[in-house]
Scaffold this active site. Structure first.
Site, PDB file in Angstrom:
ATOM      1  N   GLY A  49      38.873  34.772  35.121  1.00 48.84           N
ATOM      2  CA  GLY A  49      38.584  34.357  36.488  1.00 48.84           C
ATOM      3  C   GLY A  49      37.113  34.578  36.788  1.00 48.84           C
ATOM      4  O   GLY A  49      36.418  35.276  36.052  1.00 48.84           O
ATOM      5  N   GLN A  54      30.155  36.399  42.324  1.00 47.69           N
ATOM      6  CA  GLN A  54      29.638  37.012  41.089  1.00 47.69           C
ATOM      7  C   GLN A  54      28.448  36.249  40.506  1.00 47.69           C
ATOM      8  O   GLN A  54      27.724  36.781  39.672  1.00 47.69           O
ATOM      9  CB  GLN A  54      30.749  37.093  40.032  1.00 47.69           C
ATOM     10  N   CYS A  95      36.327  43.459  34.712  1.00 45.32           N
ATOM     11  CA  CYS A  95      35.541  42.602  35.597  1.00 45.32           C
ATOM     12  C   CYS A  95      34.262  42.204  34.868  1.00 45.32           C
ATOM     13  O   CYS A  95      33.601  43.068  34.275  1.00 45.32           O
ATOM     14  CB  CYS A  95      35.206  43.344  36.887  1.00 45.32           C
ATOM     15  N   LEU A  96      33.949  40.925  34.911  1.00 46.77           N
ATOM     16  CA  LEU A  96      32.732  40.457  34.233  1.00 46.77           C
ATOM     17  C   LEU A  96      31.477  41.057  34.866  1.00 46.77           C
ATOM     18  O   LEU A  96      30.433  41.110  34.223  1.00 46.77           O
ATOM     19  CB  LEU A  96      32.677  38.922  34.268  1.00 46.77           C
ATOM     20  N   HIS A 137      42.266  39.943  42.598  1.00 46.59           N
ATOM     21  CA  HIS A 137      40.975  40.494  42.157  1.00 46.59           C
ATOM     22  C   HIS A 137      39.832  39.572  42.601  1.00 46.59           C
ATOM     23  O   HIS A 137      38.815  40.041  43.131  1.00 46.59           O
ATOM     24  CB  HIS A 137      41.014  40.634  40.624  1.00 46.59           C
ATOM     25  N   GLU A 138      40.007  38.263  42.391  1.00 46.97           N
ATOM     26  CA  GLU A 138      38.932  37.311  42.748  1.00 46.97           C
ATOM     27  C   GLU A 138      38.773  37.200  44.265  1.00 46.97           C
ATOM     28  O   GLU A 138      37.661  37.076  44.771  1.00 46.97           O
ATOM     29  CB  GLU A 138      39.209  35.926  42.135  1.00 46.97           C
ATOM     30  N   HIS A 141      36.612  39.850  45.473  1.00 46.28           N
ATOM     31  CA  HIS A 141      35.178  39.542  45.286  1.00 46.28           C
ATOM     32  C   HIS A 141      34.647  38.763  46.488  1.00 46.28           C
ATOM     33  O   HIS A 141      33.540  39.021  46.965  1.00 46.28           O
ATOM     34  CB  HIS A 141      34.956  38.711  44.023  1.00 46.28           C
TER      35      HIS A 141
HETATM   36  O1  K1U Z   1      36.436  38.689  38.199  1.00 46.89           O
HETATM   37  C1  K1U Z   1      36.121  38.825  37.035  1.00 46.89           C
HETATM   38  O2  K1U Z   1      35.121  39.427  36.724  1.00 46.89           O
HETATM   39  C2  K1U Z   1      36.985  38.240  35.951  1.00 46.89           C
HETATM   40  C3  K1U Z   1      38.001  39.224  35.413  1.00 46.89           C
HETATM   41  C4  K1U Z   1      39.343  38.881  36.000  1.00 46.89           C
HETATM   42  C5  K1U Z   1      40.428  39.903  35.860  1.00 46.89           C
HETATM   43  C6  K1U Z   1      40.744  40.504  34.667  1.00 46.89           C
HETATM   44  C7  K1U Z   1      41.754  41.429  34.582  1.00 46.89           C
HETATM   45  C8  K1U Z   1      42.483  41.745  35.695  1.00 46.89           C
HETATM   46  C9  K1U Z   1      42.158  41.160  36.884  1.00 46.89           C
HETATM   47  C10 K1U Z   1      41.132  40.240  36.972  1.00 46.89           C
HETATM   48  C11 K1U Z   1      38.016  39.123  33.910  1.00 46.89           C
HETATM   49  O3  K1U Z   1      38.259  38.108  33.379  1.00 46.89           O
HETATM   50  S1  K1U Z   1      37.656  40.543  33.030  1.00 46.89           S
HETATM   51  C12 K1U Z   1      37.776  40.094  31.310  1.00 46.89           C
HETATM   52  C13 K1U Z   1      39.130  39.766  30.833  1.00 46.89           C
HETATM   53  O4  K1U Z   1      39.318  38.689  30.327  1.00 46.89           O
HETATM   54  C14 K1U Z   1      40.274  40.672  30.955  1.00 46.89           C
HETATM   55  C15 K1U Z   1      40.142  42.039  31.089  1.00 46.89           C
HETATM   56  C16 K1U Z   1      41.250  42.860  31.204  1.00 46.89           C
HETATM   57  C17 K1U Z   1      42.513  42.328  31.177  1.00 46.89           C
HETATM   58  C18 K1U Z   1      42.669  40.950  31.027  1.00 46.89           C
HETATM   59  C19 K1U Z   1      41.556  40.132  30.901  1.00 46.89           C
HETATM   60 ZN    ZN Z   2      35.703  40.809  38.872  1.00 49.86          ZN
END
Ligand code: K1U
Ligand code: ZN
Length: 172
Positions: A49, A54, A95-96, A137-138, A141
């Site tokens: 996401g 971001q 989170c990225l 989560h998004e 943000h």
């Molecule tokens: O918002 C962001 O930075 C994107 C985030 C979204 C997210 C991941 C995990 C749980 C809730 C929201 C990411 O994509 S982080 C990287 C990722 O692919 C990931 C990390 C942990 C679990 C699953 C995916």
């Molecule tokens: Zn995030």
């Protein structure tokens, strides 16, 4: 066609991550030009996401793809939660904008969200599992909230220090 230009992702504790996004008033060419760039940025960063916040765009726009094949992009414009399940579950999040940090956050297990899609059509999304977690989560943000704000002040400060150190080392 050329690949869409990637957008730089803000990193915690950048104060711009705490900006509250404004609603999008028209899904016009300007907005339609941002969407492929956000999707390309999310895929390049291996995320599931990305919120416009971001990438320093403070408008209510989210892209998501929780599919295994990475071929089911979703665009949510002006998303609003119509219903969130009272049942919650604690799951690991990343989170990225907070690279290398993963921790547990309690979220509703299911949500119903109304949003415009990339064409400006109103849609209702019934989500559960990873999609429900990612939408919440998004949407945080877009309200200027980063997942580490659910953690204890001690953990949050440690994360802040670690990321600031990494940032300084990268620029040394
Ligand atoms: O918002 C962001 O930075 C994107 C985030 C979204 C997210 C991941 C995990 C749980 C809730 C929201 C990411 O994509 S982080 C990287 C990722 O692919 C990931 C990390 C942990 C679990 C699953 C995916
Ligand atoms: Zn995030």
């Amino acid at each position: 066609m050329n690949d869409p230009e990637l957008l730089p992702i803000l990193r915690y504790p950048d104060p711009r991550l705490h900006t509250v996004a404004r609603p999008i008033t028209a899904v016009d060419d300007r907005v339609r030009a941002i969407i492929p760039r956000m999707l390309a940025t999310m895929y390049a960063a291996h995320g599931i996401g990305l919120a416009a916040t971001q990438v320093d765009i403070h408008e209510r726009l989210i892209v998501i793809d929780v599919s295994e094949e990475r071929d089911q992009p979703m665009v949510l414009i002006n998303p609003e939660i119509e219903w969130a399940s009272p049942e919650t579950r604690k799951g690991e999040e990343g989170c990225l904008s907070v690279p290398g940090i993963y921790d547990g956050v309690e979220r509703s297990v299911a949500v119903r969200v109304r949003a415009l899609d990339g064409e400006g059509h109103s849609r209702v999304i019934e989500a559960e599992g990873m999609l429900a977690v990612c939408i919440q989560h998004e949407m945080d943000h877009l309200m200027g909230k980063v997942f580490v704000e659910y953690l204890s002040p001690l953990k949050r400060n440690r994360i802040k220090t670690k990321l600031l150190k990494a940032e300084r080392a990268a620029h040394a």
